[in-house]
Scaffold this active site. Structure first.
Site, mmCIF file in Angstrom:
data_model
loop_
_atom_site.group_PDB
_atom_site.id
_atom_site.type_symbol
_atom_site.label_atom_id
_atom_site.label_comp_id
_atom_site.label_asym_id
_atom_site.label_seq_id
_atom_site.Cartn_x
_atom_site.Cartn_y
_atom_site.Cartn_z
ATOM 1 N N HIS A 13 -11.780 -12.019 6.263
ATOM 2 C CA HIS A 13 -11.496 -11.280 7.496
ATOM 3 C C HIS A 13 -11.810 -12.159 8.706
ATOM 4 C CE1 HIS A 13 -11.059 -7.824 10.117
ATOM 5 N NE2 HIS A 13 -12.223 -8.129 10.684
ATOM 6 N N GLY A 34 0.650 -16.676 3.825
ATOM 7 C CA GLY A 34 -0.016 -17.180 2.626
ATOM 8 C C GLY A 34 -0.736 -18.500 2.777
ATOM 9 N N ASN A 36 -3.951 -18.984 3.285
ATOM 10 C CA ASN A 36 -5.179 -18.948 2.482
ATOM 11 C C ASN A 36 -4.873 -19.007 0.991
ATOM 12 O OD1 ASN A 36 -7.490 -18.865 4.254
ATOM 13 N ND2 ASN A 36 -6.770 -16.871 4.958
ATOM 14 N N MET A 80 -2.568 -6.859 3.838
ATOM 15 C CA MET A 80 -2.646 -5.964 4.987
ATOM 16 C C MET A 80 -2.443 -4.500 4.599
ATOM 17 S SD MET A 80 -3.410 -8.239 7.089
ATOM 18 C CE MET A 80 -3.465 -7.255 8.579
ATOM 19 N N ARG A 81 -3.102 -4.092 3.541
ATOM 20 C CA ARG A 81 -3.056 -2.700 3.102
ATOM 21 C C ARG A 81 -4.464 -2.219 2.786
ATOM 22 N NH1 ARG A 81 1.041 -0.352 4.730
ATOM 23 N NH2 ARG A 81 0.668 1.295 3.194
ATOM 24 N N ASN A 129 -12.414 -10.413 -0.131
ATOM 25 C CA ASN A 129 -11.502 -10.375 1.007
ATOM 26 C C ASN A 129 -11.976 -11.368 2.067
ATOM 27 O OD1 ASN A 129 -9.326 -9.272 2.654
ATOM 28 N ND2 ASN A 129 -10.918 -8.309 3.885
#
Length: 226
Positions: free
Chosen positions: A139, A42, A44, A120-121, A137
C-alpha cells in the site's frame, strides 16, 4: 523527475534483508509458491518476477490473477511465461462469489502465498480465511496512516512531511493487517501526487521481494539478523 533522481532520493527502509538471505529462504529446491493478484500495469508483479529470475528470491509465481481485461500486467506475465487468468469482477453478483473463484483458481495452481500487487478490490472473509497469514498486500502510505484508496493524495492533503509505503498481511478491514516492512520518503515542497507516487513506487519495488522473504521466514519461525 527522472528514474535516477527518484532512486537517489533519501529513504528509510525497515527492516531490510540482505539479498543473499532473500535467496537462502526457503532452502534451495523448495521455492515459495506464489499467486499474484493485480489490476493494472503490474510493475510490482514484474519486480517480484524479476527478483525470482535473478536468483534474489527463492520462489515461483504459479499464476497471475487479474480482473481488468486489457490490463498491462498481462504483457508482463507473458514476458516471464507465467499463466495469467482473467477473473472479471463485473461478472460476479457478489464479492464473495468472486473471491470463491479466486480461491478455487489459486488452489488449482497449488499456491501457498498470495501477493496482492495492486489489486484494487476489497476482499472478503472467503479469501482471507483460505490463506490465513499467507496473504500480503502493498500500500502506498505509511500505515496505519492513510489506508484505502488515494493514499498518496491523502498524504499530500494532510500536509505530512514524510510519506512512503507498507507491506502488510491482509485482514478483512482494508489495509489493517500486521505490518511486515515499510519504506519512507520525504515529501518535497513542490510534490504532486504523480511525483510523490513515483518516488514511493521506487521504494515499493525495493521492499516487496524482501517482505515476501521476511514473511515466509517469520512464519517458519526463523530468526534473521537484519
Amino acid at each position: 523527475m527522472t528514474t535516477d533522481q527518484a532512486q537517489s532520493t533519501p529513504s528509510f527502509i525497515s527492516p531490510a534483508i540482505p539479498l543473499n538471505l532473500m535467496a537462502e529462504y526457503p532452502p534451495a529446491g523448495t521455492p515459495l509458491k506464489l499467486g499474484v493478484m493485480a489490476s493494472g500495469s503490474g510493475t510490482n508483479f514484474e519486480v517480484v518476477a524479476q527478483a525470482i529470475a535473478d536468483g534474489k528470491l527463492n520462489a515461483k509465481i504459479q499464476v497471475l490473477i487479474y480482473n481488468n481485461p486489457g490490463a498491462k500486467v498481462i504483457a508482463r506475465a507473458e514476458k516471464f511465461g507465467i499463466p495469467a487468468i482473467l477473473l472479471n469482477h463485473r461478472e460476479y453478483k457478489q464479492r464473495e462469489d468472486l473471491d470463491s473463484k479466486i480461491v478455487e483458481t489459486l488452489q488449482q495452481y497449488d499456491v501457498d502465498w498470495v501477493i496482492m500487487a495492486g489489486w484494487m478490490r476489497v476482499v472478503t472473509q472467503v479469501l482471507v480465511d483460505a490463506f490465513p497469514d499467507r496473504m500480503i498486500n502493498i500500500h502506498p502510505s505509511l500505515l496505519p496512516s492513510f489506508p484505502g484508496i488515494r493514499g498518496v493524495e491523502q498524504a499530500l492533503e494532510a500536509g505530512v512531511k514524510i510519506a512512503g509505503c507498507t507491506v502488510h498481511f491482509v485482514r478483512l478491514e482494508v489495509d489493517s493487517g500486521p505490518i511486515i516492512m515499510q519504506a519512507a520518503v520525504p515529501v518535497l515542497p513542490n510534490d504532486t501526487s504523480e511525483t510523490l507516487h513515483a518516488r514511493i513506487q521506487v521504494q515499493e519495488h525495493k521492499i516487496l521481494p524482501q517482505a515476501i522473504a521476511l514473511a515466509a521466514a517469520q512464519r517458519a519461525g526463523l530468526m534473521l539478523n537484519c
